[in-house]
Design a protein around this motif. Structure first.
Motif, mmCIF file in Angstrom:
data_model
loop_
_atom_site.group_PDB
_atom_site.id
_atom_site.type_symbol
_atom_site.label_atom_id
_atom_site.label_comp_id
_atom_site.label_asym_id
_atom_site.label_seq_id
_atom_site.Cartn_x
_atom_site.Cartn_y
_atom_site.Cartn_z
ATOM 1 N N ARG A 120 0.834 -1.212 0.000
ATOM 2 C CA ARG A 120 0.000 0.000 0.000
ATOM 3 C C ARG A 120 0.866 1.258 0.000
ATOM 4 N NH1 ARG A 120 -3.787 -2.580 4.518
ATOM 5 N NH2 ARG A 120 -5.232 -3.729 3.174
ATOM 6 N N LYS A 121 1.909 1.255 0.819
ATOM 7 C CA LYS A 121 2.805 2.418 0.874
ATOM 8 C C LYS A 121 3.555 2.593 -0.444
ATOM 9 C CE LYS A 121 3.434 2.414 5.852
ATOM 10 N NZ LYS A 121 4.356 2.188 6.977
ATOM 11 N N ASN A 122 4.035 1.497 -1.007
ATOM 12 C CA ASN A 122 4.720 1.584 -2.300
ATOM 13 C C ASN A 122 3.779 2.142 -3.360
ATOM 14 O OD1 ASN A 122 7.227 0.660 -1.502
ATOM 15 N ND2 ASN A 122 6.750 -1.473 -1.960
ATOM 16 N N PHE A 123 2.569 1.629 -3.398
ATOM 17 C CA PHE A 123 1.602 2.083 -4.390
ATOM 18 C C PHE A 123 1.318 3.581 -4.241
ATOM 19 C CE2 PHE A 123 -2.719 2.745 -6.005
ATOM 20 C CZ PHE A 123 -2.573 2.259 -7.288
ATOM 21 N N ALA A 124 1.143 4.016 -3.022
ATOM 22 C CA ALA A 124 0.847 5.433 -2.772
ATOM 23 C C ALA A 124 1.985 6.343 -3.236
ATOM 24 C CB ALA A 124 0.573 5.648 -1.285
ATOM 25 N N ASN A 125 3.203 5.824 -3.232
ATOM 26 C CA ASN A 125 4.370 6.640 -3.586
ATOM 27 C C ASN A 125 4.817 6.507 -5.037
ATOM 28 O OD1 ASN A 125 5.094 8.076 -1.109
ATOM 29 N ND2 ASN A 125 5.218 6.009 -0.284
ATOM 30 N N ILE A 126 4.127 5.706 -5.809
ATOM 31 C CA ILE A 126 4.470 5.568 -7.230
ATOM 32 C C ILE A 126 3.958 6.801 -7.967
ATOM 33 C CG2 ILE A 126 3.998 4.257 -9.337
ATOM 34 C CD1 ILE A 126 3.879 1.753 -7.524
ATOM 35 N N LYS A 127 4.828 7.435 -8.734
ATOM 36 C CA LYS A 127 4.477 8.670 -9.432
ATOM 37 C C LYS A 127 3.532 8.461 -10.616
ATOM 38 C CE LYS A 127 8.640 11.252 -8.327
ATOM 39 N NZ LYS A 127 9.804 11.954 -8.886
ATOM 40 N N SER A 128 3.535 7.290 -11.183
ATOM 41 C CA SER A 128 2.744 7.022 -12.379
ATOM 42 C C SER A 128 1.285 7.409 -12.191
ATOM 43 C CB SER A 128 2.822 5.538 -12.742
ATOM 44 O OG SER A 128 1.996 5.267 -13.849
ATOM 45 N N LYS A 129 0.716 7.996 -13.231
ATOM 46 C CA LYS A 129 -0.718 8.320 -13.236
ATOM 47 C C LYS A 129 -1.534 7.090 -13.637
ATOM 48 C CE LYS A 129 -0.080 12.750 -12.556
ATOM 49 N NZ LYS A 129 0.294 13.032 -11.214
ATOM 50 N N GLU A 130 -0.878 6.140 -14.283
ATOM 51 C CA GLU A 130 -1.542 4.912 -14.729
ATOM 52 C C GLU A 130 -1.097 3.761 -13.840
ATOM 53 O OE1 GLU A 130 -1.693 4.250 -19.032
ATOM 54 O OE2 GLU A 130 -0.569 6.136 -19.174
ATOM 55 N N LYS A 131 -1.733 3.673 -12.689
ATOM 56 C CA LYS A 131 -1.368 2.609 -11.756
ATOM 57 C C LYS A 131 -2.630 1.942 -11.224
ATOM 58 C CE LYS A 131 -0.829 5.829 -7.876
ATOM 59 N NZ LYS A 131 0.071 6.265 -6.814
ATOM 60 N N THR A 132 -2.514 0.659 -10.999
ATOM 61 C CA THR A 132 -3.641 -0.136 -10.514
ATOM 62 C C THR A 132 -3.150 -1.013 -9.369
ATOM 63 O OG1 THR A 132 -4.610 -0.198 -12.726
ATOM 64 C CG2 THR A 132 -5.370 -1.862 -11.161
ATOM 65 N N PHE A 133 -3.936 -1.066 -8.302
ATOM 66 C CA PHE A 133 -3.611 -1.911 -7.149
ATOM 67 C C PHE A 133 -4.733 -2.913 -6.971
ATOM 68 C CE2 PHE A 133 -3.538 -2.804 -2.533
ATOM 69 C CZ PHE A 133 -2.230 -3.240 -2.417
ATOM 70 N N LEU A 134 -4.402 -4.180 -7.066
ATOM 71 C CA LEU A 134 -5.376 -5.248 -6.841
ATOM 72 C C LEU A 134 -5.049 -5.918 -5.515
ATOM 73 C CD1 LEU A 134 -5.451 -6.969 -10.357
ATOM 74 C CD2 LEU A 134 -6.927 -5.148 -9.496
ATOM 75 N N GLU A 135 -6.001 -5.875 -4.615
ATOM 76 C CA GLU A 135 -5.833 -6.508 -3.303
ATOM 77 C C GLU A 135 -6.866 -7.618 -3.173
ATOM 78 O OE1 GLU A 135 -6.642 -5.369 1.351
ATOM 79 O OE2 GLU A 135 -5.911 -3.797 0.031
ATOM 80 N N PHE A 136 -6.395 -8.784 -2.755
ATOM 81 C CA PHE A 136 -7.287 -9.920 -2.577
ATOM 82 C C PHE A 136 -7.306 -10.320 -1.105
ATOM 83 C CE2 PHE A 136 -6.340 -9.856 -7.005
ATOM 84 C CZ PHE A 136 -7.542 -10.202 -7.593
#
Length: 72
Positions: free
Chosen positions: A23-39
């Motif tokens: 979650r922290k890594n995802f929040a800090n990724i600069k890309s505007k095209e990002k997707t996080f899938l959590e299961f």
């Protein structure tokens, strides 16, 4: 510094890598095209199994979107 499209997938029950890191890594990724899938029932090695067809469809949709964006 990642600015290209990125798909991050993580299981909430992963005992090897805490999901908070993802979650922290995802929040800090600069890309505007990002997707996080959590299961919720996912562990470190069973995402494909617990996610099933829905997971595969989401992954394919992500790749299709990248292909569509490149053509535009």
């Amino acid at each position: 510094n990642i600015e290209q499209p990125i798909l991050l997938v993580h299981g909430a029950k992963d005992q090897r890598i805490n999901i908070e890191y993802a979650r922290k890594n995802f929040a800090n990724i600069k890309s505007k095209e990002k997707t996080f899938l959590e299961f919720e029932e996912g562990t470190h090695l069973n995402i494909w199994k617990v996610g099933g067809v829905d997971y595969l469809n989401q992954v394919f949709d992500f790749f299709r979107q990248q292909t569509t964006n490149k053509k535009q």
